[in-house]
Enzyme design. Structure first.
Site, PDB file in Angstrom:
ATOM      1  N   ASP A   1       8.008  69.582  83.343  1.00  0.00           N
ATOM      2  CA  ASP A   1       8.930  68.859  84.242  1.00  0.00           C
ATOM      3  C   ASP A   1      10.366  69.367  84.044  1.00  0.00           C
ATOM      4  O   ASP A   1      11.081  69.613  85.022  1.00  0.00           O
ATOM      5  CB  ASP A   1       8.837  67.352  83.953  1.00  0.00           C
ATOM      6  CG  ASP A   1       9.831  66.558  84.780  1.00  0.00           C
ATOM      7  OD1 ASP A   1       9.609  66.403  85.995  1.00  0.00           O
ATOM      8  OD2 ASP A   1      10.852  66.113  84.216  1.00  0.00           O
TER       9      ASP A   1
ATOM     10  N   LYS B   1      12.885  71.317  86.848  1.00  0.00           N
ATOM     11  CA  LYS B   1      14.277  70.962  87.158  1.00  0.00           C
ATOM     12  C   LYS B   1      15.216  72.129  86.843  1.00  0.00           C
ATOM     13  O   LYS B   1      16.146  72.416  87.592  1.00  0.00           O
ATOM     14  CB  LYS B   1      14.687  69.725  86.345  1.00  0.00           C
ATOM     15  CG  LYS B   1      13.910  68.473  86.756  1.00  0.00           C
ATOM     16  CD  LYS B   1      14.058  67.389  85.700  1.00  0.00           C
ATOM     17  CE  LYS B   1      13.322  66.132  86.085  1.00  0.00           C
ATOM     18  NZ  LYS B   1      13.177  65.196  84.965  1.00  0.00           N
TER      19      LYS B   1
HETATM   20  N1  HSE Z   1       9.321  62.197  84.290  1.00  0.00           N
HETATM   21  C1  HSE Z   1      10.676  62.499  84.564  1.00  0.00           C
HETATM   22  C2  HSE Z   1      11.494  62.311  83.294  1.00  0.00           C
HETATM   23  C3  HSE Z   1      11.197  61.589  85.646  1.00  0.00           C
HETATM   24  O1  HSE Z   1      11.011  61.690  82.356  1.00  0.00           O
HETATM   25  O2  HSE Z   1      12.619  62.800  83.246  1.00  0.00           O
HETATM   26  C4  HSE Z   1      12.593  61.949  86.106  1.00  0.00           C
HETATM   27  O3  HSE Z   1      12.598  63.168  86.762  1.00  0.00           O
END
Ligand code: HSE
Ligand code: NDP
Length: 434
Positions: free
Chosen positions: A201, A205
């Site tokens: 994740d 980003k």
């Molecule tokens: N799963 C992601 C986090 C959600 O914990 O940052 C926010 O993008």
């Protein structure tokens, strides 16, 4: 101006939060947008649950295409996640000339180039503030606020779940599994939480941040990704003894020969701003040649903070509806025809300082042999200490000065083969962010 009509795909943590913010701040938002923003259709899996929350005035369907194709809708807001259905819905919305707002970083990191190209051809917006660092307006800050700068690097804590887990383990002695379960209960984690804990994740980003900062196409496949699952408690405490805190950082840096794009646990100085970001909070540092270093801090995940970013995008789109699309802010900060082809560097070319820990037989000559290998690889030692371990064994911990990752790889390979080395060598990267 008549209300802007919106269709919500998904009514979970972020979709529900978006509805709440649009409802509770309706008048304030209308004063800013110049018109009311009205949700007219919603897609979910569980019709009954959504009907109970939304009442009878809103069209609810289990088929996202019903929302996308709804004739009254001006803006489609995708808050489901995933890459298959979400991509079909977004591409169909674009094909119909509808604007899109999404929080789906996985989709944009993997298919952003295709999606932005299609949107450009149709002259529609694809806004994604909520996809990076939750409620922090980092996309807008880089794309617009820092537009005068040649950006040199971006580094930050951009996954709330992992920062929450590391903070809970360190400050409250909570186990990894318990902390992860709490992050899931609080709505921070992804549908598949391995995306959080394995660094995927954060890499989604970071891929978007890198494109925004340097004007290159999104290239998730070129990112180096390490999560926090292999991080050992002893390394966290050794790091503290050395004056550092371990954080999962995303780092992208422009160099003369290419761009670094990497996510990994990192030692940061204990007194630095990033070291003191706790819980699900995120913080992103951006270094521009004119402005110097800037820091953006706030809630990186959760219902209302993420909804804050979604609604900000809705207002932006509402304000820009009357503007000719070639005069709008470009999706990835740089004009579509001015993207650079600067390569993403292989991890072996990355420059960093390193924390190395190895378990060895505690006898004379050990340190000399390890130091010789490091010296031959042109790796200079900044500091070191030794900790007694099991019977007749010890842990040796080194902090190196800056070195090429490829040289460290080579040295690790050779050290690992020494007959007195008793375990797999641990390597963590160190960033002073200066
Ligand atoms: N799963 C992601 C986090 C959600 O914990 O940052 C926010 O993008
Ligand atoms: P949730 O799981 O809470 O919500 C997902 C929603 O999508 C639910 O309403 C679900 O319906 C609906 N849904 C799932 N599959 C389908 C389908 N096939 N057809 C129609 N509806 C469907 O997820 P989040 O709200 O947490 O996340 C949504 C997006 O936002 C993801 O892309 C995520 O990465 C991103 N994001 C999340 C943040 C967070 O803090 N949670 C922060 C930033 C971005 P039902 O309610 O019936 O189950």
């Amino acid at each position: 101006m008549s209300p802007i009509k919106v269709g919500l795909l998904g009514f979970g943590v972020v979709g529900g939060g978006t509805w709440k913010v649009l409802t509770q701040n309706a008048d304030e938002i209308a004063r800013r947008a110049g018109c009311h923003i009205e949700v007219v259709a919603v897609a979910v899996r569980d019709l009954e649950k959504a009907r109970g929350l939304l009442g009878d005035d809103i069209a609810i369907s289990t088929d996202g295409m019903d929302v996308v194709n709804h004739p009254d809708i001006d803006i489609v807001v995708e808050l489901v996640g995933g890459e298959t259905l979400a991509k079909d819905w977004i591409m169909q919305a674009i094909a119909q000339g509808k604007h899109v707002v999404t929080a789906n970083k996985a989709l944009l990191a993997l298919h952003g180039n295709e999606i932005f190209a299609a949107a450009h051809d149709k002259g529609v917006m694809v806004a994604f503030e909520a996809a990076v660092a939750g409620g922090i307006p980092i996309v807008k800050s880089i794309r617009e606020g820092l537009t005068a700068n040649r950006i040199e690097w971006v580094a930050g804590i951009i996954n709330g779940t992992t920062n929450f887990i590391l903070s809970e383990m360190r400050s409250h002695g909570v186990s990894f599994a318990e902390a992860l379960a709490d992050a899931q209960r609080l709505g921070y984690a992804e549908a598949d939480p391995t995306f959080d804990i394995e660094g995927v994740d954060a890499a989604h980003k970071l891929t978007l941040l890198s494109s925004l900062a340097f004007g290159v196409p999104v290239q998730f496949d070129a990112a180096h990704i390490e999560g926090i699952t292999t991080l050992a408690a002893e390394d966290i405490s050794h790091a503290e003894r050395l004056g550092y805190t371990v954080k999962l950082l995303g780092i992208t840096r422009r160099r003369s020969d290419g761009i670094e794009l990497r996510v990994h646990p990192t030692l940061v100085p204990a007194e630095s701003l990033l070291a003191n970001v706790q819980g699900a909070m995120n913080a992103v540092m951006v270094h521009g040649d004119a402005v110097g270093s800037t820091v953006y801090y706030g809630a990186g995940a959760g219902e209302l903070p993420t909804a804050s970013a979604v609604v900000a995008d809705l207002v932006d789109v509402a304000r820009l509806l009357t503007a000719d699309h070639v005069h709008r802010v470009p999706y990835l900060a740089f004009q579509q025809n001015a993207m650079a082809d600067t390569p993403i560097l292989p991890m072996s070319e990355v420059l960093s300082s390193y924390y190395l820990r190895l378990r060895v037989e505690d006898r004379p000559g050990v340190l000399a042999d390890v130091s010789r290998i490091l010296a031959q690889a042109h790796i200079s030692i900044g500091s070191m200490f030794q900790e007694p371990a099991n019977d007749g064994e010890a842990d040796i911990i080194f902090l190196t000065h800056e070195a090429r990752e490829g040289s460290i790889d080579l040295a690790i390979e050779q050290i690992q083969r020494l007959e007195f080395v008793r375990s797999k060598l641990t390597r963590l990267r160190v960033e002073n962010l200066g």
